[in-house]
Design a protein around this motif. Structure first.
Motif, PDB file in Angstrom:
ATOM      1  N   ILE A 101     -32.806  -4.155  35.816  1.00 27.27           N
ATOM      2  CA  ILE A 101     -33.918  -3.599  37.011  1.00 27.27           C
ATOM      3  C   ILE A 101     -32.454  -3.328  37.905  1.00 27.27           C
ATOM      4  O   ILE A 101     -31.976  -4.799  38.968  1.00 27.27           O
ATOM      5  CB  ILE A 101     -34.541  -3.856  37.883  1.00 27.27           C
TER       6      ILE A 101
ATOM      7  N   ASN B 283     -31.430  -2.787  42.195  1.00 29.18           N
ATOM      8  CA  ASN B 283     -32.007  -2.382  43.726  1.00 29.18           C
ATOM      9  C   ASN B 283     -30.289  -2.583  44.201  1.00 29.18           C
ATOM     10  O   ASN B 283     -30.778  -2.272  45.637  1.00 29.18           O
ATOM     11  CB  ASN B 283     -32.770  -3.640  43.694  1.00 29.18           C
ATOM     12  N   ASP B 284     -29.376  -2.535  44.081  1.00 27.88           N
ATOM     13  CA  ASP B 284     -28.127  -1.740  44.362  1.00 27.88           C
ATOM     14  C   ASP B 284     -27.000  -1.330  43.694  1.00 27.88           C
ATOM     15  O   ASP B 284     -27.335  -0.814  42.824  1.00 27.88           O
ATOM     16  CB  ASP B 284     -27.460  -3.265  45.354  1.00 27.88           C
ATOM     17  N   SER B 285     -26.544  -1.055  44.237  1.00 28.60           N
ATOM     18  CA  SER B 285     -25.305   0.212  44.166  1.00 28.60           C
ATOM     19  C   SER B 285     -23.825  -0.910  42.801  1.00 28.60           C
ATOM     20  O   SER B 285     -23.017   0.826  42.429  1.00 28.60           O
ATOM     21  CB  SER B 285     -24.320   1.361  44.783  1.00 28.60           C
TER      22      SER B 285
ATOM     23  N   CYS C  53     -35.877   6.339  37.737  1.00 29.15           N
ATOM     24  CA  CYS C  53     -35.531   5.805  38.396  1.00 29.15           C
ATOM     25  C   CYS C  53     -36.204   6.698  39.853  1.00 29.15           C
ATOM     26  O   CYS C  53     -36.495   7.040  39.482  1.00 29.15           O
ATOM     27  CB  CYS C  53     -34.341   6.794  39.068  1.00 29.15           C
ATOM     28  N   LYS C  54     -36.690   4.727  40.106  1.00 29.90           N
ATOM     29  CA  LYS C  54     -38.111   5.265  41.095  1.00 29.90           C
ATOM     30  C   LYS C  54     -38.227   5.337  42.310  1.00 29.90           C
ATOM     31  O   LYS C  54     -38.740   5.900  43.194  1.00 29.90           O
ATOM     32  CB  LYS C  54     -38.793   3.921  40.550  1.00 29.90           C
ATOM     33  N   LYS C  55     -36.377   4.448  42.828  1.00 32.29           N
ATOM     34  CA  LYS C  55     -36.410   5.341  44.236  1.00 32.29           C
ATOM     35  C   LYS C  55     -35.041   5.050  44.249  1.00 32.29           C
ATOM     36  O   LYS C  55     -34.501   5.119  43.050  1.00 32.29           O
ATOM     37  CB  LYS C  55     -36.450   4.125  45.009  1.00 32.29           C
TER      38      LYS C  55
ATOM     39  N   ASP D 268     -32.602   4.014  49.104  1.00 31.34           N
ATOM     40  CA  ASP D 268     -32.401   2.397  48.123  1.00 31.34           C
ATOM     41  C   ASP D 268     -32.818   2.413  47.382  1.00 31.34           C
ATOM     42  O   ASP D 268     -33.776   3.914  47.013  1.00 31.34           O
ATOM     43  CB  ASP D 268     -33.671   2.068  49.145  1.00 31.34           C
ATOM     44  N   LEU D 269     -31.924   1.542  46.510  1.00 29.64           N
ATOM     45  CA  LEU D 269     -32.238   1.927  45.100  1.00 29.64           C
ATOM     46  C   LEU D 269     -34.127   0.951  44.219  1.00 29.64           C
ATOM     47  O   LEU D 269     -33.701   0.053  44.402  1.00 29.64           O
ATOM     48  CB  LEU D 269     -31.410   2.092  44.382  1.00 29.64           C
ATOM     49  N   GLU D 270     -34.122   1.406  42.915  1.00 31.85           N
ATOM     50  CA  GLU D 270     -34.895   0.735  42.727  1.00 31.85           C
ATOM     51  C   GLU D 270     -34.908   1.496  41.183  1.00 31.85           C
ATOM     52  O   GLU D 270     -35.353   3.041  41.050  1.00 31.85           O
ATOM     53  CB  GLU D 270     -36.408   0.863  42.782  1.00 31.85           C
TER      54      GLU D 270
ATOM     55  N   TYR E 264     -34.553   1.348  36.860  1.00 28.39           N
ATOM     56  CA  TYR E 264     -34.769   0.747  35.397  1.00 28.39           C
ATOM     57  C   TYR E 264     -34.168   1.168  34.564  1.00 28.39           C
ATOM     58  O   TYR E 264     -34.166   2.003  34.227  1.00 28.39           O
ATOM     59  CB  TYR E 264     -36.391   0.365  35.106  1.00 28.39           C
TER      60      TYR E 264
ATOM     61  N   GLU F 106     -42.233   2.497  33.478  1.00 28.45           N
ATOM     62  CA  GLU F 106     -41.788   1.703  34.166  1.00 28.45           C
ATOM     63  C   GLU F 106     -42.922   0.393  33.607  1.00 28.45           C
ATOM     64  O   GLU F 106     -41.728  -1.074  33.211  1.00 28.45           O
ATOM     65  CB  GLU F 106     -43.080   1.098  35.675  1.00 28.45           C
TER      66      GLU F 106
END
Length: 287
Positions: free
Chosen positions: A18, A20-22, A43-45, A81-83, A85, A127
């Motif tokens: 997962i 959460n950053d780039s 991509c959830k977020k 903001d990334l989320e 998977y 997910e």
């Protein structure tokens, strides 16, 4: 070692995680790479603009993305903001997968529709798959390929369900669209050695003039635009990601000499290969 767009593979059968950053995505932002592995992403977020085989795609909330082996991939922009998977399967592992009709049909469909937007409830189910993949990898270390195969086939059948309504029937394409698609694939396979439209027309059994007309009508671009775009993309990747002498890059791309390569590169980019390698920008640079 063959000199071309850097090839990215995985050191183990499968990876999953997962983001959460780039940080990891930024590794693919400076130059294109050709994937040997197969990568699937939810991509959830957040928002990511990427190109796959010269086509630009926008990946945002609840987008699902598949990058098939052999695809040329580049990240162009990352926002928010990334989320995200992801799961990836190495080329060595994929060689052990038994092909079957549904998998072959899926590969063709995905190649033409690599990004789809899922309904929120479907995205939640997908997910769950990625979370299962992460837990499975952590628990078993996936040393047993039977476990990995089960994980992969679960993904395949999930994708068949997701892509079922988006199936691309090649027979439904017009003759012109089929020619254009076949031309694009031939360019991906041969651009490093063949830059003459006549070569591709010969492979397709039509005249260069007819091929040029068809490609222009169906894509809005000329045959030479498409060929040169691939050549320049490869050249840029080698100039930025390797320390190879420019004459070796020219040779790898089948130019007769470094001078001809330099003129070709400057015609499309606006600056010389050396200037590009040294970071000089040009307002008229062709991307």
């Amino acid at each position: 070692m063959e000199n071309e767009i850097p090839k990215i593979d995985l050191p183990e059968d499968v990876i999953a995680g997962i983001l959460n950053d780039s940080t990891i995505l930024s590794l693919y932002a400076n130059f294109p790479c050709r994937l040997k592995a197969e990568i699937v992403v939810l991509c959830k977020k957040g928002c990511v603009d990427a190109s796959i085989n010269l086509v630009d795609y926008h990946v945002s909330d609840n987008s699902f993305l598949i990058v098939l082996p052999g695809s040329i991939f580049q990240v162009n922009k990352i926002e928010g903001d990334l989320e995200i998977y992801f799961a990836g399967f190495s080329s060595d592992f994929l060689k052990t997968v038994s092909p079957f009709k549904s998998l072959i049909d899926l590969s063709y469909t995905v190649r033409h529709n690599p990004v789809i937007t899922l309904k929120p409830e479907v995205a939640d189910l997908v997910e769950d798959y990625f979370r299962l993949a992460v837990k499975t990898k952590d628990l078993f270390q996936l040393e047993n390929r039977d476990v990995t195969h089960s994980l992969y086939y679960t993904l395949v059948y999930t994708l068949i369900a997701l892509y079922g309504k988006r199936k691309v029937n090649k027979e439904s394409l017009t003759p012109a669209e089929r020619i254009s698609q076949d031309f694009g694939q031939l360019v991906l396979d041969n651009y490093a050695k063949e830059k003459n439209v006549a070569f591709y027309a010969g492979k397709l059994g039509i005249t260069p003039a007819y091929l040029s007309t068809i490609v222009k009508q169906t894509t809005g671009r000329t045959c030479m635009d498409i060929i040169s775009n691939m050549v320049i993309m490869d050249a840029k990747a080698q100039l930025k990601s390797t320390n190879l002498p420019i004459y070796q890059i020219a040779d790898a791309l089948n130019f007769n000499n470094v001078s001809f390569f330099g003129k070709y590169f400057k015609r499309y980019v606006g600056i010389s290969p050396l200037e590009y390698r040294n970071g000089k920008a040009d307002e008229n640079s062709a991307e």
